[in-house]
Design a protein around this motif. Sequence first.
Motif, PDB file in Angstrom:
ATOM      1  N   PRO A 126      20.772  45.689  46.662  1.00 37.75           N
ATOM      2  CA  PRO A 126      22.107  46.480  46.949  1.00 37.75           C
ATOM      3  C   PRO A 126      22.319  46.701  48.392  1.00 37.75           C
ATOM      4  N   ALA A 127      21.309  46.965  49.190  1.00 42.29           N
ATOM      5  CA  ALA A 127      21.363  47.535  50.723  1.00 42.29           C
ATOM      6  C   ALA A 127      22.031  46.414  51.777  1.00 42.29           C
ATOM      7  N   VAL A 128      22.109  45.305  51.352  1.00 48.20           N
ATOM      8  CA  VAL A 128      22.499  44.295  51.977  1.00 48.20           C
ATOM      9  C   VAL A 128      23.886  43.894  52.228  1.00 48.20           C
ATOM     10  N   PRO A 129      24.943  44.232  52.907  1.00 51.69           N
ATOM     11  CA  PRO A 129      26.217  43.888  52.782  1.00 51.69           C
ATOM     12  C   PRO A 129      26.771  42.764  52.409  1.00 51.69           C
ATOM     13  N   PRO A 159      22.466  49.692  78.045  1.00 54.87           N
ATOM     14  CA  PRO A 159      23.190  49.950  77.004  1.00 54.87           C
ATOM     15  C   PRO A 159      23.840  49.162  76.224  1.00 54.87           C
ATOM     16  N   ASN A 160      23.936  47.886  76.540  1.00 54.09           N
ATOM     17  CA  ASN A 160      24.508  46.841  75.830  1.00 54.09           C
ATOM     18  C   ASN A 160      23.686  45.754  75.318  1.00 54.09           C
ATOM     19  N   LYS A 161      22.244  45.877  75.162  1.00 52.86           N
ATOM     20  CA  LYS A 161      21.254  45.136  74.843  1.00 52.86           C
ATOM     21  C   LYS A 161      20.462  46.012  73.806  1.00 52.86           C
ATOM     22  N   LEU A 162      20.180  47.318  74.090  1.00 52.32           N
ATOM     23  CA  LEU A 162      19.009  47.926  73.205  1.00 52.32           C
ATOM     24  C   LEU A 162      19.697  49.075  72.414  1.00 52.32           C
ATOM     25  N   VAL A 163      19.339  49.206  71.296  1.00 52.81           N
ATOM     26  CA  VAL A 163      19.633  50.470  70.486  1.00 52.81           C
ATOM     27  C   VAL A 163      18.287  51.144  69.851  1.00 52.81           C
ATOM     28  N   THR A 164      18.153  52.441  69.987  1.00 53.80           N
ATOM     29  CA  THR A 164      17.002  52.800  69.443  1.00 53.80           C
ATOM     30  C   THR A 164      17.194  53.704  68.554  1.00 53.80           C
ATOM     31  N   MET A 165      16.991  53.779  67.226  1.00 59.76           N
ATOM     32  CA  MET A 165      17.232  54.729  66.050  1.00 59.76           C
ATOM     33  C   MET A 165      16.007  55.407  65.668  1.00 59.76           C
ATOM     34  N   LEU A 166      15.862  56.737  66.107  1.00 63.16           N
ATOM     35  CA  LEU A 166      14.523  57.452  65.632  1.00 63.16           C
ATOM     36  C   LEU A 166      14.819  58.077  64.397  1.00 63.16           C
ATOM     37  N   THR A 167      14.847  57.209  63.476  1.00 65.15           N
ATOM     38  CA  THR A 167      14.590  57.775  62.174  1.00 65.15           C
ATOM     39  C   THR A 167      13.930  56.718  61.254  1.00 65.15           C
ATOM     40  N   PHE A 168      13.862  57.005  59.838  1.00 62.74           N
ATOM     41  CA  PHE A 168      13.515  55.826  59.010  1.00 62.74           C
ATOM     42  C   PHE A 168      14.387  56.079  57.760  1.00 62.74           C
ATOM     43  N   ASP A 169      15.197  55.049  57.571  1.00 64.97           N
ATOM     44  CA  ASP A 169      16.010  54.846  56.240  1.00 64.97           C
ATOM     45  C   ASP A 169      15.652  53.385  55.767  1.00 64.97           C
ATOM     46  N   GLU A 170      15.391  53.502  54.331  1.00 61.14           N
ATOM     47  CA  GLU A 170      14.777  52.295  53.720  1.00 61.14           C
ATOM     48  C   GLU A 170      16.215  51.346  53.887  1.00 61.14           C
ATOM     49  N   ALA A 171      17.090  51.730  53.549  1.00 55.66           N
ATOM     50  CA  ALA A 171      18.266  50.753  53.207  1.00 55.66           C
ATOM     51  C   ALA A 171      18.892  50.323  54.481  1.00 55.66           C
ATOM     52  N   LEU A 172      18.542  51.309  55.500  1.00 50.06           N
ATOM     53  CA  LEU A 172      19.030  50.637  56.960  1.00 50.06           C
ATOM     54  C   LEU A 172      18.016  49.591  57.559  1.00 50.06           C
ATOM     55  N   ALA A 173      16.710  49.665  57.267  1.00 55.66           N
ATOM     56  CA  ALA A 173      15.649  48.917  57.472  1.00 55.66           C
ATOM     57  C   ALA A 173      16.110  47.384  56.978  1.00 55.66           C
ATOM     58  N   ARG A 174      16.129  47.437  55.534  1.00 59.98           N
ATOM     59  CA  ARG A 174      16.522  46.231  54.810  1.00 59.98           C
ATOM     60  C   ARG A 174      17.862  45.610  55.420  1.00 59.98           C
TER      61      ARG A 174
END
Length: 491
Positions: free
Chosen positions: A256-259, A343-358
């Motif tokens: 269900p997490a996958v759009p 800025p146009n090539k790398l995004v760092t998200m300092l969190t952990f979210d199971e749905a976002l990971a999937r």
Amino acid sequence: MQNILFVASECTPFVKTGGLADVIGSLPQALRTNEKVDVRVILPLYDEIEAEWHEQMTYETSFNVEFGWRNQEVRIYTLTHQNIMYYFVENAYYFTRKGIYGYYDDGERFVFFSHAVIEALHHLDFKPDILHAHDWQAGIAVALAKIKQPIADMKTVFTIHNIKYQGLMKLDTYADFFQLPEEHIAGMEWNGMLNCLKSALFHADKITTVSPTYAEEIKDPYFSEGLESILLEREEDLVGILNGIDTREYNPLTDPAVPVPFRSSRNKKKENKLIMQERVGLPIDADKPIYTIITRLVEQKGLHLVEHIVDAFLEENDVQLIILGTGDSEFEHFFKEAEHRHPNKLVTMLTFDEALARQLYAASDFFIMPSLFEPCGLAQLIALQYKSVPIVRETGGLKDTVHAFNELTGEGNGFSFTNYNAHDLLTVLNYSLTIYHQPLQWLKLSQNVNKSRFSWKESAHEYTTLYRELKARTLPHVESEDGLELQVQEI
């Protein structure tokens, strides 16, 4: 039918900090479904477990545990989920806290848990043939099972999920935590410390670890964290059985997490890519490859290698990199600063979210996992399920599950390198990009990824074979005419 009791400190869906919970959540299901084994699981009843689970639990029994000079009450609750019965050990002092690990008395907490497990065997209707304990938090349960023998002829299996973590305490805690003769200290002591993991290695009937390669590696001082000599002594009883994943849980077609759900369609995977690029603010381009790193930001995961080459890789190539995870401040700061440089090539998200990971697995073309060591690794298996091509270092379970793509033979489901070297990582990253831009080679690699299967079915059969071998060691008892118990020798 064999009766197996898993002893562990965490288990999905109740409580999770890492891959151990995934294994304890899915392996019993596979054993019960495929091998017709009655597997039950016993866990601490943490305050962290959601109220919805507490509401489904049923009180089973209570008793007191003599724990050194302490006398602690234990209440056992049960819950059946997906045909598996779970026992929960309640003790307000040790487990009604925020979080699972990280307390000054973690050693004491899990030694108590082991005492409670062994005492519970006298009060439960379920009598296991095998007590199967996992990682250092359950290691003392193996030692106590052998010393106290709460159930006649019960055998023990101990699984090492990560030998780095051993549960070390001062040796004088032996007198504090155990009402046992001093002769048993030798089986629990290592290098002047009480060592929970070593206690299990010494006492277990069989020792397993989570991949065949890791089983070989930990006999080498480089990987053994100081325990190579006892592992070499127990070499005949040490076996590597590869972890699997729950392919029903990790399925991009039903997740269900996958759009945009998909089975293996690269076009639908690209739709997920476009959604992710828009979400994180990267240039939207379905043909631009996305590389991901989804991990704890710690040295073990090979991030020092990534630090050394990330600028060169991004400056020289038209790619995107998304990093998801939390961990050591060194890596958090570095990757956030790198994001500002690219800025146009790398995004760092300092969190952990199971749905976002999937969603990231589903959106990405490549998954980077250049670990310093990796007992098994589940992330690369999940990546393969979501059709993201893994790029790994050849160590532990990564070597057992990811095989380097060969242009000449058309074999291989990913990319790999051998030496723990940043230049080698950069070389294989650049090569992966070359293959991405060769349609026929990329198609063949994608087809190989689609064929990769790492369910628990085969591994569950290996565990069942191990359990049967242990049970066969137990000789049947008969009573002679004069009332003496004899053992029947099997021929």
